[in-house]
Scaffold this motif. Structure first.
Motif: not given
Length: 234
Positions: A185-191, A196-199
């Protein structure tokens, strides 16, 4: 010694993949070799290169590598209590404290064999990993597009290889699935590198919550007390 040598050879050969992938991701041969010499942690090195290859900033790459390297600090505390290195050996032991040296050492029962296993595996992996990193980096210059050789998937395969043996319980599998969903989910919205850090934050939060919700063991009843009574249970 046989176990340590066999592990060193198998792990060292894998350095070819790292060296080729690092050069294909934009690092020079010298940078690739220095990374293996100074960082010397396979999972962290693949994390660093994976973020760089995706166009991520150096800070994101370093953060991803550091998060994976935290486990080595835990290993260090365990091995320090087990082996008691002294003087210059303490510094060297810290640098070669990795998954393989820990597993080889703690897999033995005799203290002398534990020390021997640690040093054979740790130093053996260090020497061969750096040697084959150089081989892979030199070969990577002549390989062209890494996608033609499947090297763009090497970092993903390395992460899966590290993760899979740890999915030995339903809770661990559930945390892995949750982190995978959050990452996608995060890939399209963050650099690049930030997912990886979010996970990692999600995994830490789930682990902390699970530890808080885990029931405390019931206290033992006093000798001669009736365990069915409120006084005995207290």
């Amino acid at each position: 010694m046989r176990v340590g040598v066999s592990i060193a050879v198998a792990t060292g050969l894998y350095g070819v993949s790292f060296g080729a992938l690092a050069v294909a991701s934009g690092l020079t041969t010298a940078q690739t070799c220095v990374l293996s010499l100074l960082l010397f942690s396979g999972g962290s090195q693949f994390a660093f290169v994976g973020v760089v290859a995706g166009g991520g900033a150096g800070s994101a790459a370093a953060s991803a590598a550091a998060l994976l390297g935290i486990r080595n600090a835990v290993y260090g505390m365990q091995l320090n209590a087990l082996l008691h290195p002294r003087g210059w050996r303490r510094v060297v032991a810290a640098h070669v404290t990795i998954d393989e040296s820990l597993a080889t050492s703690t897999g033995q029962t005799d203290p002398d064999e534990q020390r021997r296993g640690f040093w054979v595996a740790g130093v053996g992996v260090f020497v061969l990993w750096n040697l084959f990193t150089l081989v892979g980096a030199l070969a990577g210059d002549a390989m062209g597009d890494p996608r033609d050789w499947g090297l763009d998937g090497a970092a993903v395969a390395a992460f899966l290889a590290l993760l899979w043996p740890r999915l030995c319980s339903r809770d661990a599998a559930a945390v892995a699935v949750a982190c995978a969903v959050v990452t996608v989910v995060a890939v399209p919205f963050v650099p690049p590198g930030v997912p990886i850090l979010v996970a990692a934050v999600v995994a830490a939060a789930l682990g902390w919550r699970g530890a808080r919700e885990r029931p405390d063991p019931a206290p033992a009843a006093a000798p001669g007390a009736d365990p069915t009574s409120r006084g005995g249970a207290a």
